[in-house]
Design an enzyme around this catalytic site. Structure first.
Site, PDB file in Angstrom:
ATOM      1  N   ILE A  13      -8.379  69.462   8.596  1.00 42.69           N
ATOM      2  CA  ILE A  13      -7.689  68.962   7.975  1.00 42.69           C
ATOM      3  C   ILE A  13      -8.478  68.296   6.816  1.00 42.69           C
ATOM      4  CG2 ILE A  13      -6.238  66.821   8.688  1.00 42.69           C
ATOM      5  CD1 ILE A  13      -5.372  68.352  10.779  1.00 42.69           C
ATOM      6  N   LEU A  36     -20.730  71.218  12.293  1.00 38.02           N
ATOM      7  CA  LEU A  36     -21.120  72.026  11.397  1.00 38.02           C
ATOM      8  C   LEU A  36     -20.833  73.466  13.177  1.00 38.02           C
ATOM      9  CD1 LEU A  36     -23.134  73.130   8.114  1.00 38.02           C
ATOM     10  CD2 LEU A  36     -20.626  72.418   8.637  1.00 38.02           C
ATOM     11  N   GLU A 123       0.121  65.258  20.513  1.00 35.93           N
ATOM     12  CA  GLU A 123       0.073  66.178  22.108  1.00 35.93           C
ATOM     13  C   GLU A 123      -0.357  64.856  22.980  1.00 35.93           C
ATOM     14  OE1 GLU A 123      -1.950  69.588  22.825  1.00 35.93           O
ATOM     15  OE2 GLU A 123      -1.417  70.083  20.457  1.00 35.93           O
ATOM     16  N   LYS A 152      -8.014  62.926  23.108  1.00 31.32           N
ATOM     17  CA  LYS A 152      -7.996  62.396  22.110  1.00 31.32           C
ATOM     18  C   LYS A 152      -6.924  61.324  22.547  1.00 31.32           C
ATOM     19  CE  LYS A 152      -7.783  63.456  18.087  1.00 31.32           C
ATOM     20  NZ  LYS A 152      -8.610  63.259  17.258  1.00 31.32           N
ATOM     21  N   ASN A 177       2.192  69.687  14.449  1.00 32.39           N
ATOM     22  CA  ASN A 177       0.747  70.359  13.624  1.00 32.39           C
ATOM     23  C   ASN A 177       1.063  70.798  12.852  1.00 32.39           C
ATOM     24  OD1 ASN A 177       1.813  70.977  16.989  1.00 32.39           O
ATOM     25  ND2 ASN A 177       1.220  73.033  15.977  1.00 32.39           N
ATOM     26  N   HIS A 274       0.773  75.253  29.501  1.00 29.76           N
ATOM     27  CA  HIS A 274       1.696  75.143  27.609  1.00 29.76           C
ATOM     28  C   HIS A 274       3.176  73.861  28.008  1.00 29.76           C
ATOM     29  CE1 HIS A 274       2.909  78.410  25.018  1.00 29.76           C
ATOM     30  NE2 HIS A 274       2.545  76.953  24.663  1.00 29.76           N
TER      31      HIS A 274
HETATM   32  P1  NAD Z   1     -10.727  71.814  13.139  1.00 30.55           P
HETATM   33  O1  NAD Z   1     -11.307  72.056  14.589  1.00 30.55           O
HETATM   34  O2  NAD Z   1     -10.519  72.335  11.700  1.00 30.55           O
HETATM   35  O3  NAD Z   1     -12.130  70.390  12.612  1.00 30.55           O
HETATM   36  C1  NAD Z   1     -12.577  69.540  12.942  1.00 30.55           C
HETATM   37  C2  NAD Z   1     -14.195  69.094  12.480  1.00 30.55           C
HETATM   38  O4  NAD Z   1     -14.829  68.469  13.096  1.00 30.55           O
HETATM   39  C3  NAD Z   1     -14.951  70.440  12.457  1.00 30.55           C
HETATM   40  O5  NAD Z   1     -15.765  70.850  11.019  1.00 30.55           O
HETATM   41  C4  NAD Z   1     -16.208  70.440  13.376  1.00 30.55           C
HETATM   42  O6  NAD Z   1     -17.822  70.918  13.061  1.00 30.55           O
HETATM   43  C5  NAD Z   1     -16.185  68.624  13.461  1.00 30.55           C
HETATM   44  N1  NAD Z   1     -17.068  67.746  14.707  1.00 30.55           N
HETATM   45  C6  NAD Z   1     -16.096  68.276  15.407  1.00 30.55           C
HETATM   46  N2  NAD Z   1     -17.187  67.840  16.556  1.00 30.55           N
HETATM   47  C7  NAD Z   1     -17.733  67.095  16.037  1.00 30.55           C
HETATM   48  C8  NAD Z   1     -19.555  66.594  15.798  1.00 30.55           C
HETATM   49  N3  NAD Z   1     -19.284  65.993  17.417  1.00 30.55           N
HETATM   50  N4  NAD Z   1     -19.649  65.702  15.537  1.00 30.55           N
HETATM   51  C9  NAD Z   1     -19.618  66.188  13.479  1.00 30.55           C
HETATM   52  N5  NAD Z   1     -18.672  66.691  13.736  1.00 30.55           N
HETATM   53  C10 NAD Z   1     -17.944  67.130  14.382  1.00 30.55           C
HETATM   54  O7  NAD Z   1      -9.550  70.344  13.595  1.00 30.55           O
HETATM   55  P2  NAD Z   1      -8.323  70.389  12.759  1.00 30.55           P
HETATM   56  O8  NAD Z   1      -7.618  70.835  12.808  1.00 30.55           O
HETATM   57  O9  NAD Z   1      -8.863  70.006  11.311  1.00 30.55           O
HETATM   58  O10 NAD Z   1      -8.463  68.425  13.284  1.00 30.55           O
HETATM   59  C11 NAD Z   1      -9.302  67.332  13.031  1.00 30.55           C
HETATM   60  C12 NAD Z   1      -8.421  65.939  13.409  1.00 30.55           C
HETATM   61  O11 NAD Z   1      -6.933  66.239  13.398  1.00 30.55           O
HETATM   62  C13 NAD Z   1      -8.709  66.078  14.993  1.00 30.55           C
HETATM   63  O12 NAD Z   1      -9.253  65.280  15.343  1.00 30.55           O
HETATM   64  C14 NAD Z   1      -7.340  66.711  15.739  1.00 30.55           C
HETATM   65  O13 NAD Z   1      -7.249  66.163  16.427  1.00 30.55           O
HETATM   66  C15 NAD Z   1      -6.367  66.471  14.885  1.00 30.55           C
HETATM   67  N6  NAD Z   1      -5.127  66.498  14.206  1.00 30.55           N
HETATM   68  C16 NAD Z   1      -4.779  67.699  14.159  1.00 30.55           C
HETATM   69  C17 NAD Z   1      -3.696  68.457  13.995  1.00 30.55           C
HETATM   70  C18 NAD Z   1      -3.288  69.756  14.375  1.00 30.55           C
HETATM   71  O14 NAD Z   1      -2.630  70.823  14.285  1.00 30.55           O
HETATM   72  N7  NAD Z   1      -4.089  71.192  13.680  1.00 30.55           N
HETATM   73  C19 NAD Z   1      -2.721  67.784  13.750  1.00 30.55           C
HETATM   74  C20 NAD Z   1      -2.700  66.281  14.399  1.00 30.55           C
HETATM   75  C21 NAD Z   1      -4.514  65.592  14.605  1.00 30.55           C
HETATM   76  O1  TDX Z   2      -2.292  83.418  19.555  1.00 31.25           O
HETATM   77  C1  TDX Z   2      -1.112  82.130  19.874  1.00 31.25           C
HETATM   78  N1  TDX Z   2      -0.076  82.967  20.244  1.00 31.25           N
HETATM   79  C2  TDX Z   2       0.330  82.038  20.543  1.00 31.25           C
HETATM   80  O2  TDX Z   2       1.813  81.822  20.784  1.00 31.25           O
HETATM   81  C3  TDX Z   2      -1.904  81.200  19.388  1.00 31.25           C
HETATM   82  C4  TDX Z   2      -2.911  80.980  19.230  1.00 31.25           C
HETATM   83  C5  TDX Z   2      -0.885  79.973  20.011  1.00 31.25           C
HETATM   84  N2  TDX Z   2       0.268  80.578  20.455  1.00 31.25           N
HETATM   85  C6  TDX Z   2       1.020  79.097  20.575  1.00 31.25           C
HETATM   86  C7  TDX Z   2       1.045  78.109  21.224  1.00 31.25           C
HETATM   87  C8  TDX Z   2       1.291  76.818  21.003  1.00 31.25           C
HETATM   88  O3  TDX Z   2       2.672  76.877  21.645  1.00 31.25           O
HETATM   89  O4  TDX Z   2       1.835  79.066  19.638  1.00 31.25           O
HETATM   90  C9  TDX Z   2       1.695  77.504  19.155  1.00 31.25           C
HETATM   91  C10 TDX Z   2       0.613  76.535  18.573  1.00 31.25           C
HETATM   92  O5  TDX Z   2      -1.144  76.293  18.872  1.00 31.25           O
HETATM   93  P1  TDX Z   2      -1.960  76.014  18.088  1.00 31.25           P
HETATM   94  O6  TDX Z   2      -1.864  76.257  16.849  1.00 31.25           O
HETATM   95  O7  TDX Z   2      -2.712  76.044  19.347  1.00 31.25           O
HETATM   96  O8  TDX Z   2      -1.470  74.319  18.642  1.00 31.25           O
HETATM   97  P2  TDX Z   2      -0.839  73.164  19.528  1.00 31.25           P
HETATM   98  O9  TDX Z   2      -1.724  73.764  20.964  1.00 31.25           O
HETATM   99  O10 TDX Z   2       0.162  72.642  19.339  1.00 31.25           O
HETATM  100  O11 TDX Z   2      -1.946  71.939  18.879  1.00 31.25           O
HETATM  101  C11 TDX Z   2      -2.364  71.818  17.357  1.00 31.25           C
HETATM  102  O12 TDX Z   2      -1.337  70.782  17.519  1.00 31.25           O
HETATM  103  C12 TDX Z   2      -2.072  69.572  17.537  1.00 31.25           C
HETATM  104  C13 TDX Z   2      -3.514  71.944  16.772  1.00 31.25           C
HETATM  105  O13 TDX Z   2      -4.108  72.815  17.058  1.00 31.25           O
HETATM  106  C14 TDX Z   2      -4.212  70.558  17.598  1.00 31.25           C
HETATM  107  O14 TDX Z   2      -5.500  70.219  17.265  1.00 31.25           O
HETATM  108  C15 TDX Z   2      -2.980  68.995  17.147  1.00 31.25           C
HETATM  109  O15 TDX Z   2      -3.471  67.741  17.547  1.00 31.25           O
END
Ligand code: NAD
Ligand code: TDX
Length: 332
Positions: A13, A36, A123, A152, A177, A274
């Protein structure tokens, strides 16, 4: 706002956020700090690297963060350990990055009196029953289920305490998500797309009835940009795009868009603890800041994402084998 420090900007993100901001205004000076880890990759920055300042480092490094925060006027804090399944195997990196890392950012913004936006997740509220008419809003009590969501939640509490106790100028957003380009293949949607491309069957945890509220990453980031511009200090905004779908439907949709039979997937071991359903009510963001998502059709966003993974195999192939090995070992 001119000089922006983006933590975790080599991840999914954060890297998309840096692109969104530079598209809006090429004069922004963006510094990305990322350690990284397995989820952050310099290749994610790609051509962006020429337009930003990149620092490899850990957000829990108080001295480094002090210097970087001092050099910028705004901090957008994405860095976190982000995958629930990993938090069930080893919670420690989650405590380290999500709690201690956020503490380090807060101490620096407090000292230098800088603006902070903290990125969080839906979450933290726990989960809803499938038939519950309610959705999460800004008044929903915290009730996290996994080590990931608990850390978080802890980081959100720290931010609120620093606002109230020390007058830190911070806002928080909790988003649902995300999906879109550059998401690690450990996550649900990219895992299934890259499985199909690799000739592996998509994997559905348990029954697949669990519901997630999907939003395109660009819509998440347009909301963050608006909160930076117009958000009220001390406020929290929930970000979501009315994208509720159950996991089984999402797998079937991906299979059908990719020209496969809808039943060509397999059920694997369920995730421990879950969460059943997440759902966001984003009316505060829409009414107070006049935000609207651009992708109001999940299928269109999914098609764009499938196309991106099909055209960018060089980016995800290096992650794929190791990720599937870990899942196989866990029976998933
Ligand atoms: P991601 O895992 O793709 O990216 C996280 C990045 O943070 C990575 O590049 C990692 O190397 C870096 N990082 C982690 N720990 C670190 C540290 N100690 N020092 C420096 N860098 C560090 O995750 P994302 O999906 O891009 O999520 C980004 C943010 O958004 C997170 O705070 C996550 O909780 C939040 N978020 C994600 C989702 C989602 O669906 N992916 C939804 C809501 C909120
Ligand atoms: O292979 C899979 N099969 C499956 O059924 C995986 C990897 C996941 N799942 C299910 C678990 C969850 O119900 O799919 C749903 C989504 O899974 P994730 O992509 O792992 O997301 P979730 O656990 O919902 O969390 C995500 O949304 C909120 C992000 O990873 C978080 O960083 C964010 O905060």
């Amino acid at each position: 706002m001119k000089n922006i420090l983006v933590t975790g900007g080599a991840g999914f993100i954060g890297s998309n956020f840096a692109r969104t901001m530079l598209d809006k205004n090429p004069r922004y000076k963006i510094t990305i700090i990322d350690h990284l880890g397995y989820a952050g990759d310099e290749s994610t920055l790609g051509r962006l690297k020429r337009k930003i300042n990149f620092v490899k480092g850990d957000i829990a490094d108080l001295e480094l963060i002090d210097i970087l925060v001092g050099q910028n006027d705004t901090v957008v804090h994405f860095a976190a350990e982000s995958h629930n399944d990993n938090s069930l195997k080893d919670p420690w990196p989650f405590v380290q990055s999500n709690i201690i890392g956020t503490y380090s950012i807060l101490e620096a913004v407090r000292k230098h009196n800088k603006r902070l936006h903290h990125i969080s997740t839906d979450e933290v509220f726990g989960d809803l029953e499938l038939n519950d008419p309610r959705r999460f809003n800004e008044a929903t009590p915290y009730n996290p289920s996994s080590p990931y969501s608990a850390t978080k939640a802890g980081s959100d509490h720290l931010v609120r305490a620093w606002v109230r106790s020390f007058g830190v100028k911070a806002t928080i957003s909790n988003c649902s998500n995300n999906y879109g380009p550059y998401q690690h293949v450990e996550k649900f949607i990219p895992r299934q797309i890259t499985n199909i491309i690799s000739g592996i069957k998509p994997k559905l945890y348990g029954t697949g009835e669990q519901v997630r509220d999907w939003i395109h990453v660009d819509d998440h980031n347009s909301a963050v940009a608006l909160i930076l511009e117009k958000g009220k200090i001390g406020e929290t905004y929930l970000i979501g795009a009315d994208g509720e779908r159950n996991n089984k439907d999402v797998i079937e949709l991906i299979l059908s868009i990719m020209g496969k039979n809808k039943n060509e997937y397999e059920h694997v071991k369920d995730r421990a603890g879950h969460d059943m359903r997440y759902a966001i009510n984003s009316s505060k963001l829409q009414k107070e800041l006049d935000w609207q998502p651009k992708f109001n059709n999940f299928e269109d966003g999914l098609k764009q994402t499938i196309e991106w993974y099909s055209n960018n195999q060089d980016w995800w192939q290096p992650q794929k084998a190791e990720t599937e090995k870990k899942y196989k070992k866990a029976g998933q």
